[in-house]
Design a protein around this motif. Structure first.
Motif, PDB file in Angstrom:
ATOM      1  N   GLU A 151       0.850  -1.179   0.000  1.00  0.00           N
ATOM      2  CA  GLU A 151       0.000   0.000   0.000  1.00  0.00           C
ATOM      3  C   GLU A 151       0.891   1.236   0.000  1.00  0.00           C
ATOM      4  N   PRO A 152       0.372   2.373  -0.471  1.00  0.00           N
ATOM      5  CA  PRO A 152       1.190   3.597  -0.447  1.00  0.00           C
ATOM      6  C   PRO A 152       1.671   3.944   0.960  1.00  0.00           C
ATOM      7  N   VAL A 153       2.928   4.333   1.055  1.00  0.00           N
ATOM      8  CA  VAL A 153       3.531   4.678   2.336  1.00  0.00           C
ATOM      9  C   VAL A 153       3.411   6.189   2.548  1.00  0.00           C
ATOM     10  N   PRO A 154       2.880   6.634   3.684  1.00  0.00           N
ATOM     11  CA  PRO A 154       2.772   8.083   3.920  1.00  0.00           C
ATOM     12  C   PRO A 154       4.132   8.754   3.918  1.00  0.00           C
ATOM     13  N   SER A 155       4.131  10.044   3.664  1.00  0.00           N
ATOM     14  CA  SER A 155       5.378  10.807   3.728  1.00  0.00           C
ATOM     15  C   SER A 155       5.969  10.719   5.127  1.00  0.00           C
ATOM     16  N   ALA A 156       7.283  10.782   5.186  1.00  0.00           N
ATOM     17  CA  ALA A 156       7.993  10.840   6.462  1.00  0.00           C
ATOM     18  C   ALA A 156       8.644  12.216   6.587  1.00  0.00           C
ATOM     19  N   PHE A 157       9.269  12.460   7.757  1.00  0.00           N
ATOM     20  CA  PHE A 157       9.771  13.799   8.032  1.00  0.00           C
ATOM     21  C   PHE A 157      11.189  13.770   8.612  1.00  0.00           C
ATOM     22  N   PRO A 158      12.179  13.423   7.795  1.00  0.00           N
ATOM     23  CA  PRO A 158      13.563  13.506   8.256  1.00  0.00           C
ATOM     24  C   PRO A 158      13.889  14.941   8.637  1.00  0.00           C
ATOM     25  N   ASN A 159      14.687  15.092   9.677  1.00  0.00           N
ATOM     26  CA  ASN A 159      15.007  16.428  10.143  1.00  0.00           C
ATOM     27  C   ASN A 159      16.380  16.413  10.801  1.00  0.00           C
ATOM     28  N   GLY A 160      16.895  17.587  11.096  1.00  0.00           N
ATOM     29  CA  GLY A 160      18.197  17.651  11.724  1.00  0.00           C
ATOM     30  C   GLY A 160      18.621  19.069  11.999  1.00  0.00           C
ATOM     31  N   CYS A 161      19.843  19.206  12.461  1.00  0.00           N
ATOM     32  CA  CYS A 161      20.426  20.519  12.730  1.00  0.00           C
ATOM     33  C   CYS A 161      21.891  20.484  12.316  1.00  0.00           C
ATOM     34  N   HIS A 162      22.275  21.411  11.464  1.00  0.00           N
ATOM     35  CA  HIS A 162      23.648  21.493  10.982  1.00  0.00           C
ATOM     36  C   HIS A 162      24.315  22.746  11.518  1.00  0.00           C
ATOM     37  N   VAL A 163      25.618  22.682  11.707  1.00  0.00           N
ATOM     38  CA  VAL A 163      26.407  23.819  12.179  1.00  0.00           C
ATOM     39  C   VAL A 163      27.602  23.978  11.255  1.00  0.00           C
ATOM     40  N   ALA A 164      27.691  25.131  10.630  1.00  0.00           N
ATOM     41  CA  ALA A 164      28.818  25.423   9.742  1.00  0.00           C
ATOM     42  C   ALA A 164      29.642  26.561  10.320  1.00  0.00           C
ATOM     43  N   GLU A 165      30.943  26.441  10.162  1.00  0.00           N
ATOM     44  CA  GLU A 165      31.864  27.477  10.647  1.00  0.00           C
ATOM     45  C   GLU A 165      32.815  27.796   9.506  1.00  0.00           C
ATOM     46  N   VAL A 166      32.972  29.082   9.200  1.00  0.00           N
ATOM     47  CA  VAL A 166      33.784  29.488   8.054  1.00  0.00           C
ATOM     48  C   VAL A 166      34.818  30.523   8.459  1.00  0.00           C
TER      49      VAL A 166
ATOM     50  N   ILE B 118      37.005  33.685   6.400  1.00  0.00           N
ATOM     51  CA  ILE B 118      37.066  34.459   5.165  1.00  0.00           C
ATOM     52  C   ILE B 118      38.340  35.286   5.164  1.00  0.00           C
ATOM     53  N   ASP B 119      39.041  35.243   4.046  1.00  0.00           N
ATOM     54  CA  ASP B 119      40.184  36.119   3.846  1.00  0.00           C
ATOM     55  C   ASP B 119      39.649  37.427   3.264  1.00  0.00           C
ATOM     56  N   PRO B 120      39.615  38.519   4.017  1.00  0.00           N
ATOM     57  CA  PRO B 120      39.013  39.754   3.511  1.00  0.00           C
ATOM     58  C   PRO B 120      39.766  40.376   2.342  1.00  0.00           C
ATOM     59  N   ASP B 121      41.009  40.021   2.165  1.00  0.00           N
ATOM     60  CA  ASP B 121      41.790  40.588   1.061  1.00  0.00           C
ATOM     61  C   ASP B 121      41.444  39.934  -0.281  1.00  0.00           C
ATOM     62  N   THR B 122      40.945  38.697  -0.243  1.00  0.00           N
ATOM     63  CA  THR B 122      40.630  37.977  -1.487  1.00  0.00           C
ATOM     64  C   THR B 122      39.164  37.575  -1.598  1.00  0.00           C
ATOM     65  N   GLY B 123      38.450  37.564  -0.484  1.00  0.00           N
ATOM     66  CA  GLY B 123      37.058  37.121  -0.493  1.00  0.00           C
ATOM     67  C   GLY B 123      36.901  35.617  -0.478  1.00  0.00           C
ATOM     68  N   VAL B 124      37.991  34.891  -0.356  1.00  0.00           N
ATOM     69  CA  VAL B 124      37.929  33.432  -0.367  1.00  0.00           C
ATOM     70  C   VAL B 124      37.318  32.920   0.941  1.00  0.00           C
ATOM     71  N   VAL B 125      36.330  32.030   0.793  1.00  0.00           N
ATOM     72  CA  VAL B 125      35.651  31.433   1.937  1.00  0.00           C
ATOM     73  C   VAL B 125      36.162  30.010   2.129  1.00  0.00           C
ATOM     74  N   GLN B 126      36.519  29.687   3.343  1.00  0.00           N
ATOM     75  CA  GLN B 126      36.921  28.314   3.674  1.00  0.00           C
ATOM     76  C   GLN B 126      36.023  27.798   4.787  1.00  0.00           C
ATOM     77  N   ILE B 127      35.422  26.638   4.561  1.00  0.00           N
ATOM     78  CA  ILE B 127      34.624  26.001   5.599  1.00  0.00           C
ATOM     79  C   ILE B 127      35.576  25.219   6.486  1.00  0.00           C
ATOM     80  N   VAL B 128      35.713  25.654   7.716  1.00  0.00           N
ATOM     81  CA  VAL B 128      36.742  25.081   8.580  1.00  0.00           C
ATOM     82  C   VAL B 128      36.191  24.033   9.540  1.00  0.00           C
ATOM     83  N   ARG B 129      34.903  24.074   9.824  1.00  0.00           N
ATOM     84  CA  ARG B 129      34.277  23.069  10.697  1.00  0.00           C
ATOM     85  C   ARG B 129      32.856  22.841  10.196  1.00  0.00           C
ATOM     86  N   TYR B 130      32.438  21.585  10.244  1.00  0.00           N
ATOM     87  CA  TYR B 130      31.053  21.295   9.855  1.00  0.00           C
ATOM     88  C   TYR B 130      30.546  20.138  10.712  1.00  0.00           C
ATOM     89  N   SER B 131      29.389  20.334  11.314  1.00  0.00           N
ATOM     90  CA  SER B 131      28.793  19.313  12.179  1.00  0.00           C
ATOM     91  C   SER B 131      27.326  19.145  11.808  1.00  0.00           C
TER      92      SER B 131
END
Length: 790
Positions: free
Chosen positions: A631-646, A648-661
Motif C-alpha cells: 500500500e502507499p507509504v505516507p510521507s515521512a519527516f527527516p530532520n536535523g540541525c547542521h552547524v557550519a563554521e567558516v 574568510i580572507d578579507p583581502d581575497t574574499g575566499v571562503v573556507q569552511i573550517v568546521r562542519y557538524s
C-alpha cells in the motif's frame, strides 16, 4: 535435520548481529564499482548498431523557416536524417507534466506539450530540431554539422520575473505572460491579519540560483526494435524502470507491454534522469525505421544544454513575530523558472514542495505561498536533490537569522522559542501536512554540543589575530518526503540458494543492495550474501515509482516487510507438511520454522530447497516465492540541525569552511555507514551551490556556463571533515520506523553555509549576499561596506 537446524539457528543469530538492521555493513557493490567492473549504459553494445547525433538550435528563441538535410544525407555512412515532421507523422504523444497542480483561480497547470523535435519554434539554446544516424559516431557527427538550419531569431527572455511582465517575449500563444501556474496556498486574509498585528516583520529578497546536475555519467541510450513482436527496448540510465516504461509507452502511444526498459549501473542522477527525453524517442524511432539498434551518447557540453536543471527561484520572504520573537505567520511570494518546456515534475519543486517544507521544525501558525512558475528561453527545469525541500528550509533559516538580528534576540534563543515540542506530536503544520514524530530541540542541543559551539568566540578571536573573518551558523531543517505511492516487494528463492529481491526503487549511487538485504535478512533470517537485488528490468519490475524524494527505504522497506510476511505464511504451510504437523503449531523465528514446544524445526533456506527439489500435495505451496505490492507509504519527516563554521580572507574574499557538524533524525537507521555517505554527498552539493555553482545566461539567452571550465564544482579541498551525530526518533507511519536521508544534506547545508558567511561578514555590517558566495562577490561586498563606512 534437527542438528543441522540448531547450527543454522546459531548462524542466523550471528548473521543478524553482523548484517541486521542498524549494522554498518559495507556496500555490496563497492568491490565491483571501485575496481571499475561496473557496467553502465555506454558499456553495452548490440550487433549492427548505428550511432545518433542530435542537431540543436544555437538560438534561444526563433521561428524555424527551414531545415536543409540534403548535404547531410549525402555524406558517407549516413543511414538517415529526420526532423520533427517525421516524428509527428509517427503519431507520438507530447511530453507533459502529470502533477495535478492548479492555479489560484482553479484552472489547471498549462501544458507546453513538448514534441521530441521542434517544428515551429525553437525556445532555448540546445532545443533539438533534427537528428542524424550513421554507421559510426564520427560519421554521424560530421553529418550533423552539415544540417543547415534557417531560424529567424526572436527576442528572448531568461529571467522569470521579467518573463511574466506585459510585453515580454511570449514562448507560447496559449500561455499568457508565460505563467504556466499561478500557485497559491494559505488563507491570505488570516495571514495578512497576523502580519498587521505583529510586533515585528522581517523581509528579505532571495535568489535561489539555477544549478546544473553534472552527474558523473552523462545521459545515454541504446534502442532496438523487435519487428515480429512489435516491441521497443531501451537501455538507459534511470531512477526506476517501471515508471519510466509507463511514461515512454505513453509517448510512443503503445501498451506498456510493448516497451522494455533496461537499466544497469547508473552514475548519478539527482532527479535529472527520472524523466523521458527527446533523444530517447529519436533513437527508438530510428531503430524501428532502420531495423537495427541505434545508440546515442551525450557529451558534457550538450549535457549542460539538454539535461534538466534545478532550483532557480526569485523569492520575497517575510516572517511576522510577536514582541518575544514567537512566529505568528510566514509567507513567500515570487517566481520559479520552468525553462522552455514543462516535463516530469518541474512545477512541483518550484511551488508545491517549497510550500510544504517552508514551516520546517517551527510552530508557524499561518503560512501563505504565492509563486508563479514561469516559462523562459532557458533549459528545462526538473527535480534536483531535494526538489523544493532545501529551498524552503533555506528561506526559513535566512528569515530567522535576520529577524533575530533585527530584534536583538539571540539566534539560538529564537529558534528554541519556536521549536515544535515532542508533546505536540502529531503536529498539524500550517503547510497542510501532519508531522508524526520528532524531537527537534534535542537534535538542536546535540548539534551545539558536537560542534563545540560554546567555544566559538575563542576561535573567532584566533582568526581575527590571523587577519581572517570567522562566522558560525546553526540551522535546523525538516523535509516532507515524496508523496505516498505503492511499491513492489517481490521475493524469489532460486534453486542455487540465492534469493532475488525485486523492487521498483532503483540504485543510482545510494547503495540499495546492502540495506535492503539487511531488512530481508532481519525479517526472514536468509543469509545476507544470498540476497540479490533486481531493479533494472521492466519485464521483471512491473510496479514501482522509482527512487526519488528520499522515499526508497520507507517505500521498498514497507514492501519488503509485507512480502516477508507472505513468505512466512507460505512457509508455515509448507513446513507443516515437511514436519508432519499442524500449520497452527508452526512458529517462525530467526530463519527457522519450528513445531511449538519442540526442538523439531527446518531452516527457511532448507525449506525453499526442498520445495524446489520435490513435489508437494495439493494445498501445499510449491515455493516460497511471493509477488507483493505494498500500500502507499505516507510521507515521512527527516530532520536535523547542521552547524557550519567558516573563515574568510578579507583581502581575497575566499571562503573556507573550517568546521562542519550535523545531527540528524532519520528515524530507524538501517545502515549508519551508508547514511553517513548520503549525508556527506548532500552537504557537498549544498556547499557547491552556496559557494560556487551558478548556471548563467546572457541577455540573448546564450548560456555562458556551458562547460566545467566556467561552471565550478566543489573539489576535495573545498570540503571539510564532518562531525556527524544521530538522534533517531522512529517514524510511526511505516513498519521500519525509517524516515529517509538522501536529500537531507542539501537541506541542512544551504542555509548554514550561507548564514555562516554572512555571520562572518556582519563585522562589516553586511546583511545579505545571494548565492553563490564566490570570492568576487564576497570581496566586492566587503569593499562596498568599507566605502560606505568611510
Amino acid at each position: 535435520m534437527q542438528e543441522h537446524t540448531k547450527s543454522s539457528t546459531l548462524e542466523n543469530a550471528i548473521a543478524l548481529q553482523k548484517y541486521g538492521v542498524g549494522q554498518p555493513v559495507r556496500r555490496k557493490e563497492d568491490d565491483t564499482l571501485v575496481r571499475g567492473k561496473g557496467r553502465y549504459t555506454d558499456d553495452f553494445n548490440l550487433p549492427g548498431q548505428a550511432y545518433a547525433v542530435v542537431v540543436r538550435s544555437t538560438h534561444a528563441h526563433g521561428i524555424i523557416r527551414g531545415i536543409g538535410l540534403d548535404a547531410a544525407k549525402a555524406m558517407p555512412g549516413v543511414l538517415g536524417v529526420w526532423t520533427g515532421t517525421d516524428l509527428d507523422a509517427a503519431g507520438y504523444g507530447p511530453f507533459t507534466c502529470g502533477l495535478p497542480l492548479k492555479s489560484r483561480d482553479g484552472s489547471p497547470l498549462l501544458q507546453t506539450n513538448r514534441q521530441p523535435l521542434a517544428t515551429d519554434k525553437v525556445r532555448f539554446v540546445g532545443d533539438p530540431v533534427a537528428f542524424v544516424v550513421a554507421d559510426t559516431l564520427a560519421q554521424a557527427r560530421d553529418a550533423a554539422e552539415a544540417v543547415e538550419l534557417d531560424i529567424e531569431p526572436l527576442p528572448a527572455v531568461t529571467d522569470p520575473e521579467e518573463a511574466a511582465k506585459p510585453g515580454a517575449p511570449q514562448l507560447y500563444d496559449h500561455i499568457p505572460n508565460n505563467v504556466a501556474l499561478d500557485y497559491h496556498y494559505g488563507d491570505m486574509e488570516q495571514v495578512n491579519a497576523a502580519f498587521a498585528s505583529a510586533a515585528h516583520v522581517t523581509k528579505i529578497d532571495i535568489e535561489n540560483t539555477r544549478v546544473a546536475v553534472v552527474s558523473m555519467e552523462p545521459r545515454v541510450g541504446l534502442a532496438s526494435y523487435d519487428k515480429k513482436a512489435e516491441r521497443y527496448t531501451l537501455q538507459v540510465p534511470t531512477q526506476g524502470v517501471a515508471g519510466n516504461r509507463a511514461n515512454l509507452a505513453k509517448n510512443l502511444k503503445v501498451p506498456n507491454e510493448k516497451v522494455r526498459i533496461l537499466t544497469a549501473n547508473v552514475g548519478g542522477s539527482f532527479g535529472m534522469k527520472n524523466i523521458n527525453y527527446p533523444e530517447y524517442m529519436c533513437i527508438l524511432y530510428a531503430a524501428k525505421a532502420l531495423g537495427r539498434p541505434v545508440k546515442w551518447l551525450d557529451e558534457r557540453s550538450t549535457s549542460f544544454l539538454s539535461d534538466s536543471h534545478g532550483r532557480a527561484q526569485k523569492i520575497h520572504a517575510e516572517l511576522a513575530l510577536d514582541a518575544e520573537g514567537h512566529f505568528l505567520a510566514a509567507k513567500l511570494e515570487g517566481y520559479g523558472n520552468l525553462g522552455a518546456y514543462i516535463t516530469g515534475v518541474a512545477p512541483g519543486p518550484l511551488s508545491l514542495n517549497t510550500g510544504k517544507n517552508f514551516s520546517s521544525v517551527y510552530r508557524t501558525p499561518l503560512m501563505g505561498i504565492d509563486i508563479k512558475t514561469v516559462l523562459t528561453n532557458t533549459t528545462l527545469m526538473g527535480a534536483y536533490r531535494g526538489a523544493g525541500r532545501p529551498e524552503a528550509n533555506y528561506y526559513m533559516e535566512r528569515l530567522i537569522d535576520r529577524a533575530a538580528d533585527e530584534m536583538g534576540i539571540n539566534r539560538l534563543t529564537m529558534r528554541k522559542r519556536n521549536f515544535i515540542k515532542p508533546t505536540q506530536m502529531p503536529f498539524p503544520a500550517s503547510s497542510g501536512v501532519t508531522y508524526d514524530s520528532g524531537d527537534f530541540q534535542a537534535v538542536f542541543n546535540k548539534a551545539l554540543e558536537i560542534s563545540d559551539h560554546e567555544n566559538f568566540a575563542k576561535r573567532k578571536k584566533e582568526s581575527k589575530k590571523a587577519g581572517k573573518l570567522r562566522g558560525i551558523a546553526v540551522g535546523s531543517y525538516l523535509e516532507v518526503t515524496a508523496p505516498p505511492s505503492p511499491e513492489l516487494g517481490k521475493i524469489v528463492f532460486d534453486p542455487d540458494g540465492s534469493v532475488q529481491l525485486i523492487t521498483g526503487t532503483l540504485d543510482y549511487g545510494q547503495g540499495h543492495a546492502t540495506p535492503f538485504a539487511q531488512v530481508l535478512c532481519e525479517q526472514l533470517g536468509v543469509p545476507f550474501e544470498s540476497v540479490k537485488l533486481v531493479q533494472g528490468d521492466s519485464d521483471i519490475v512491473h510496479t514501482g515509482n522509482g527512487t526519488g524524494g528520499s522515499r526508497s527505504i520507507t517505500a521498498s522497506g514497507m514492501a519488503i516487510v509485507g512480502a516477508a510476511k507472505l513468505v512466512i505464511e507460505k512457509g508455515k504451510r509448507a513446513a507443516a507438511h515437511m514436519l508432519e504437523a499442524s500449520e497452527a503449531d508452526i512458529e517462525f523465528e530467526g530463519g527457522s520454522f519450528t513445531i511449538a514446544g519442540t526442538d523439531r524445526s527446518i531452516d527457511i533456506m532448507e525449506l525453499a530447497k526442498r520445495l524446489h527439489d520435490g513435489k508437494v500435495p495439493e494445498g501445499v505451496p510449491d515455493s516460497l516465492d511471493v509477488d507483493h505490492t505494498s500500500e502507499p507509504v505516507p510521507s515521512a519527516f527527516p530532520n536535523g540541525c547542521h552547524v557550519a563554521e567558516v573563515e574568510i580572507d578579507p583581502d581575497t574574499g575566499v571562503v573556507q569552511i573550517v568546521r562542519y557538524s550535523a545531527v540528524n533524525d532519520f528515524g530507524t537507521v538501517i545502515n549508519p555507514l551508508l547514511v553517513a555517505g548520503q549525508l556527506h554527498g548532500g552537504v557537498v552539493q549544498g556547499i557547491g551551490q552556496a559557494l560556487m555553482e551558478h548556471v548563467r545566461y546572457d541577455e540573448s539567452g546564450q548560456p555562458i556556463t556551458g562547460s566545467l571550465m566556467d561552471y565550478a564544482l566543489p573539489r576535495a579541498e573545498d570540503v571539510p571533515f564532518m562531525t556527524v551525530g544521530d538522534h533517531p526518533v522512529p517514524a510511526t507511519t511505516n513498519p521500519l520506523g525509517s524516515k529517509g536521508c538522501g536529500e537531507a544534506g542539501c537541506a541542512g547545508s544551504l542555509s548554514t553555509v550561507v548564514n555562516a558567511v554572512l555571520d562572518a561578514l556582519s563585522d562589516h555590517g553586511i546583511k545579505h549576499i545571494d548565492m553563490p558566495l564566490t570570492p568576487e562577490r564576497v570581496w566586492r561586498a566587503i569593499q562596498d561596506a568599507k566605502g560606505k563606512a568611510a
